[in-house]
Design a protein around this motif. Structure first.
Motif, PDB file in Angstrom:
ATOM      1  N   ILE A 115       0.585  -1.320  -0.072  1.00 13.57           N
ATOM      2  CA  ILE A 115      -0.094  -0.005   0.016  1.00 13.57           C
ATOM      3  C   ILE A 115       0.976   1.253  -0.167  1.00 13.57           C
ATOM      4  N   TYR A 116       0.909   2.404  -0.830  1.00 17.50           N
ATOM      5  CA  TYR A 116       1.338   3.546  -1.128  1.00 17.50           C
ATOM      6  C   TYR A 116       0.865   4.523  -0.934  1.00 17.50           C
ATOM      7  N   ALA A 117       1.072   5.452  -0.566  1.00 17.96           N
ATOM      8  CA  ALA A 117       0.954   7.440  -0.504  1.00 17.96           C
ATOM      9  C   ALA A 117       1.630   7.628  -1.777  1.00 17.96           C
ATOM     10  N   GLY A 118       0.308   8.151  -2.954  1.00 18.39           N
ATOM     11  CA  GLY A 118       0.441   8.738  -3.824  1.00 18.39           C
ATOM     12  C   GLY A 118      -0.249   9.874  -4.119  1.00 18.39           C
ATOM     13  N   TRP A 119      -0.767  10.033  -5.467  1.00 20.25           N
ATOM     14  CA  TRP A 119      -2.008  11.040  -6.362  1.00 20.25           C
ATOM     15  C   TRP A 119      -1.480  10.065  -7.263  1.00 20.25           C
ATOM     16  N   SER A 132      -7.772  15.824 -16.915  1.00 16.67           N
ATOM     17  CA  SER A 132      -7.998  17.207 -17.139  1.00 16.67           C
ATOM     18  C   SER A 132      -6.351  17.768 -15.842  1.00 16.67           C
ATOM     19  N   GLY A 133      -5.237  16.978 -15.699  1.00 14.84           N
ATOM     20  CA  GLY A 133      -4.601  17.464 -15.185  1.00 14.84           C
ATOM     21  C   GLY A 133      -4.906  17.443 -13.904  1.00 14.84           C
ATOM     22  N   THR A 134      -5.934  17.471 -13.048  1.00 14.69           N
ATOM     23  CA  THR A 134      -5.759  17.758 -11.507  1.00 14.69           C
ATOM     24  C   THR A 134      -5.401  16.275 -10.807  1.00 14.69           C
ATOM     25  N   ALA A 174      -2.733   9.865 -14.594  1.00 16.53           N
ATOM     26  CA  ALA A 174      -0.955   8.661 -13.914  1.00 16.53           C
ATOM     27  C   ALA A 174      -1.314   8.726 -12.505  1.00 16.53           C
ATOM     28  N   VAL A 175      -0.564   7.526 -12.416  1.00 16.95           N
ATOM     29  CA  VAL A 175      -0.963   7.286 -10.722  1.00 16.95           C
ATOM     30  C   VAL A 175       0.940   7.592 -10.048  1.00 16.95           C
TER      31      VAL A 175
END
Length: 327
Positions: free
Chosen positions: A235-239, A244-246, A290-291
Motif C-alpha cells: 500500500i502506497y501514498a501517492g497521487w 484534466s491534469g487535476t 497517471a498514478v
C-alpha cells in the motif's frame, strides 16, 4: 513546443544545424538529465536546436524479449520527461533488426549527419551504438571528424551533484537498473531520488471486482496493459492525475488482494479528500490517468475477513492523508 518525429525523413530539410544526443533514456533519470542539460546548454550557446534520438521499443525487447527488463516508463511519459529538459525535438526511431544491423558509419551518417544536420554531438562516456554495439566514443569522434561535427563526452556522474549519495552508495552511478531495483523492493523514495521526481504509471481506468466500492473505498483500477514499472506489492501514498491534469491525493494498492484469494496483480488507487458533492459523480472509467507513488506505507497482508481489512484501510487512508495533504 517540442517537435516529435518518428523517422529521419520527417525532419524538415531546413531544420538545423543541431546539437544531438542518443540514448534509450528509460526513466530519464538524473544521470540522463545531466547529459541532456549539456545538450541544451550547448544548443543555447550556439543558438541552434537541441535534439535527442531515442528508440521504441527498447532494444532489449527486440534482441532478448524473454529476459528484457520491465521498462520504468512508457513512451508518452518518456517524451514528456524529455520535453521537460528543454529539448527542442525528439526523434523516436522504431527499433528493428534492420536498424540494429546498421554499421556505426551508416547510423551516424544517415541519422545524425544527414537526417538531423548535427553540428555537435553530446554523448555519455559509455556510449555504444551500431551493429553489435560496435561503435563507442572513439568511433563517434572519428566519424565526427569525417562528417563535420564535434563530439562532447559527458561523465554522467562526475559533476552537478553526481554521484547520488544514498545509504552509503556514495560511488553508485544513477542508472535505470538502480531505479528498477528500488521499485522491486517497494522503495519508491530511493527511486524518486534517482529519477529526480516520483515514479509513475499510466493506464486506462477499467472496471474491477468492485470489492473496494463494496467496502466503502472505491478505487480506480488501472488496466493490465498500463505502462510503467509496477512496484513491489503493498500500500502506497501517492497521487492520481486525471485527464484534466487535476492531482488527487490517493492511497494506492499494488497486489493480488490476498484477503479475497486474488491471483492477478492489480494497481488501484483510492482517491481521498474528494469534495462531498463530487463523491457520487466521481467517475474515471475510460479515462487514461497517471498514478504517482510517493511512499510505501506497508506490505500486502491477508486479513481475517472484511472487517479487519476495512479497519486497516481506514488507517492507511489516514496515514496517506497525513503524508500528502498535511505534509
Amino acid at each position: 513546443m517540442v517537435h516529435i518525429w518518428n523517422d529521419p525523413t520527417e525532419v524538415p530539410r531546413d531544420f538545423g544545424p543541431t546539437v544531438v544526443t542518443i540514448g534509450n533514456f528509460d526513466g530519464v533519470h538524473r544521470g540522463h538529465q545531466h547529459v541532456l542539460a549539456q545538450v541544451t546548454q550547448t544548443a543555447r550557446r550556439h543558438n541552434i536546436p537541441a535534439v535527442a534520438v531515442t528508440f521504441d521499443p527498447h532494444p532489449a525487447q527486440v534482441h532478448r524479449p524473454e529476459s528484457a527488463p520491465e521498462l520504468i516508463m512508457g513512451l508518452q511519459d518518456k517524451l514528456e520527461a524529455l520535453g521537460s529538459t528543454g529539448l527542442d525535438a525528439v526523434l523516436v526511431m522504431k527499433y528493428t533488426l534492420d536498424l540494429a544491423a546498421m554499421t556505426p558509419l551508416e547510423f551516424v551518417r544517415d541519422v545524425l549527419a544527414e537526417g538531423l544536420h548535427a553540428e555537435h554531438v553530446v554523448v555519455g562516456h559509455d556510449l555504444r551504438f551500431g551493429a553489435g554495439n560496435g561503435g563507442d566514443v572513439g568511433t563517434m569522434q572519428e566519424l565526427g571528424e569525417k562528417l563535420g561535427f564535434s563530439v562532447q563526452v559527458v561523465n554522467e556522474f562526475g559533476a552537478g551533484g553526481f554521484p547520488l549519495h544514498h545509504d552509503g552508495d556514495a560511488d553508485r552511478r544513477c542508472s535505470s537498473t538502480w531505479v528498477r531495483e528500488a521499485l522491486s523492493q517497494g522503495d519508491v523514495v530511493t527511486a524518486a531520488a534517482v529519477l529526480g521526481r516520483p515514479h509513475r504509471m499510466r493506464g486506462e481506468v477499467v472496471h474491477g471486482a468492485a470489492r473496494g466500492r463494496d467496502l466503502g473505498f472505491p478505487t480506480a483500477n488501472l488496466s493490465h496493459d498500463s505502462t510503467g514499472y509496477v512496484p513491489a506489492d503493498g500500500i502506497y501514498a501517492g497521487w492520481l492525475i486525471d485527464e484534466s491534469g487535476t492531482r488527487w491525493p490517493a492511497a494506492i494498492s499494488v497486489g493480488s488482494n490476498p484477503t479475497f484469494d486474488g491471483v492477478s496483480r492489480q494497481v488501484e488507487a483510492h482517491v481521498i479528500d474528494r469534495p462531498r458533492e463530487a463523491v457520487e459523480d466521481f467517475d474515471l472509467y475510460g479515462q487514461t490517468v497517471a498514478v504517482e507513488f510517493t511512499r510505501r506505507l506497508r506490505g500486502m497482508v491477508a486479513y481475517q475477513g472484511p472487517e479487519a481489512l476495512v479497519e486497516q484501510m481506514n488507517l492507511d487512508v489516514a496515514q496517506a492523508h497525513e503524508l500528502l495533504v498535511r505534509g
